[in-house]
Design an enzyme around this catalytic site. Structure first.
Site, mmCIF file in Angstrom:
data_model
loop_
_atom_site.group_PDB
_atom_site.id
_atom_site.type_symbol
_atom_site.label_atom_id
_atom_site.label_comp_id
_atom_site.label_asym_id
_atom_site.label_seq_id
_atom_site.Cartn_x
_atom_site.Cartn_y
_atom_site.Cartn_z
ATOM 1 N N GLY A 237 71.644 65.109 43.181
ATOM 2 C CA GLY A 237 72.344 66.141 43.924
ATOM 3 C C GLY A 237 72.169 67.529 43.333
ATOM 4 O O GLY A 237 71.624 67.718 42.233
ATOM 5 N N HIS A 238 72.671 68.526 44.055
ATOM 6 C CA HIS A 238 72.490 69.923 43.647
ATOM 7 C C HIS A 238 73.234 70.231 42.342
ATOM 8 O O HIS A 238 74.293 69.694 42.056
ATOM 9 C CB HIS A 238 72.911 70.886 44.756
ATOM 10 C CG HIS A 238 74.327 70.748 45.223
ATOM 11 N ND1 HIS A 238 74.747 71.238 46.420
ATOM 12 C CD2 HIS A 238 75.408 70.177 44.660
ATOM 13 C CE1 HIS A 238 76.022 70.989 46.581
ATOM 14 N NE2 HIS A 238 76.453 70.341 45.516
ATOM 15 N N ASN A 239 72.627 71.107 41.552
ATOM 16 C CA ASN A 239 73.197 71.595 40.291
ATOM 17 C C ASN A 239 73.383 70.509 39.230
ATOM 18 O O ASN A 239 74.111 70.710 38.262
ATOM 19 C CB ASN A 239 74.519 72.324 40.523
ATOM 20 C CG ASN A 239 74.329 73.671 41.197
ATOM 21 O OD1 ASN A 239 74.430 73.756 42.428
ATOM 22 N ND2 ASN A 239 74.042 74.706 40.423
ATOM 23 N N SER A 257 76.418 68.537 40.540
ATOM 24 C CA SER A 257 76.970 69.134 39.318
ATOM 25 C C SER A 257 77.273 68.119 38.226
ATOM 26 O O SER A 257 78.032 68.414 37.300
ATOM 27 C CB SER A 257 78.229 69.957 39.628
ATOM 28 O OG SER A 257 77.924 71.008 40.513
#
Length: 347
Positions: A237-239, A257
């Site tokens: 996933g993002h970050n 994250s």
């Protein structure tokens, strides 16, 4: 024409020692459960040791070749097997040209000895390092940076401004730098999409399996550390921040994250919730769900993930539930009978 090698040559190639006839010739590698004449059978797992007697030639641990057998013995056959597999590998040589049916924007920068397959597209501002092979039907978006000696297999997509270090491998249909999954519910507008303006950054030696995807960050970067290996059908996933030399196995998912340390092993179908931290050197068992932070060096399993030994005790107890339930019912009947008896005696 098939390759042929003697046991003496195999020992020299892999750093092992010959037991039996050093001039025995082999031309392939076979599963010890299905041995073949003219083949050598790798064997190091205890559960497969029972098949050793049926193998004409063994590639195995020291002391595992029986009297009357021949083979090559090593301290760690798994490591030696790599050299043997390279010897027998007959994969076609990688292409070393730019296909006439590739579309390379004049604003893209290609290093020396770069190959680009038919149907592939490289957009303006992209930079591809020396010796990199981009196979058929790959899409490299604008502003992407790809290092030296990378291999991008058919159907892979690298979205805008993503960064790949040297010696990275993207297997077929992998996607790097796609939109992160971010939405905010709004009573009037419905689900409002959060712009994803960051990038995805793969450090040197990262390998991404077939059909896996790495989201770009909402802002900043989604980072995967050096030499980390990600299997097929994995979602990052993002970050997310993932350390170096980590292994993430098939169908696992890392939510946005999350922080995964270095030298972590995440077994098949495991996952981490949003903002979870998994410390360096952890092992996360198959199908385990990490919902809270895991300290460095921990071995966890189950859902929610917890100490593996505790989880094993819980699973052992669960398997005893039918018997326990039966005993409880029996105790209930006995107590009821005793109460009835006492009532009758006191009547």
């Amino acid at each position: 024409m098939s390759k042929v090698i003697t046991l003496a040559q195999i020992a020299g190639l892999t750093g092992g020692s010959v037991v039996g006839d050093p001039e025995i010739r082999v031309s392939s590698i076979s599963d010890p459960r299905k041995p073949k004449e003219g083949a050598i059978s790798p064997l190091w797992e205890k559960k497969l040791e029972k098949f050793a007697a049926g193998c004409p030639v063994l590639f195995t641990k020291k002391g595992w070749v029986s009297e009357g057998q021949s083979g090559v013995e090593l301290d760690d056959p798994r490591v030696g097997l790599i050299a043997l597999l390279h010897f027998f590998d007959e994969a076609p040589e990688r292409m070393r040209e730019i296909s006439e049916r590739a579309v390379v924007d004049e604003g893209a920068s290609l290093g020396e000895n770069v190959a680009v397959g038919a149907g592939s597209v490289i957009k303006a501002g992209a930079s591809v390092g020396d010796g990199t092979v981009i196979m058929e039907n790959v899409f490299i978006d604008c502003g992407v940076t790809i290092g030296k000696n990378c291999v991008i297999e058919p159907g892979a997509v690298v979205f805008h401004h993503s960064v790949l270090g040297d010696r990275c491998v993207l297997h077929a249909n992998a996607v790097v730098g796609c939109d992160g999954f971010g939405f905010v519910p709004d009573p009037k507008a419905g689900m409002v999409k959060i712009p994803q303006i960051g990038i995805a950054h793969l450090d040197d030696g990262v390998e991404i399996g077939a059909f896996s995807s790495v989201d770009r960050a909402t802002f900043g970067e989604t980072y995967i550390g050096p030499c980390t290996k990600i299997d097929s059908h994995v979602k990052i996933g993002h970050n997310c921040w993932i350390g170096g030399y980590t292994i993430i196995v098939a169908q696992s998912g890392i939510a946005g994250s999350s922080h995964v340390g270095s030298r972590v092993i995440m077994a098949a179908q495991s996952g981490a919730a949003n903002h979870a931290t998994i410390g360096d050197g952890c092992t996360v068992g198959g199908r385990a769900g990490v919902s809270s932070d895991i300290p460095a060096g921990a071995v966890v399993s189950g859902f929610p993930a917890q100490d593996h030994r505790k989880e094993l005790r819980i699973q052992a107890a669960i398997r005893q539930l039918p018997e326990i339930s039966s005993n409880v019912r029996d105790f209930g009947k006995r107590i009821a009978a005793l109460e009835k008896r006492l009532e009758d005696e006191n009547a």
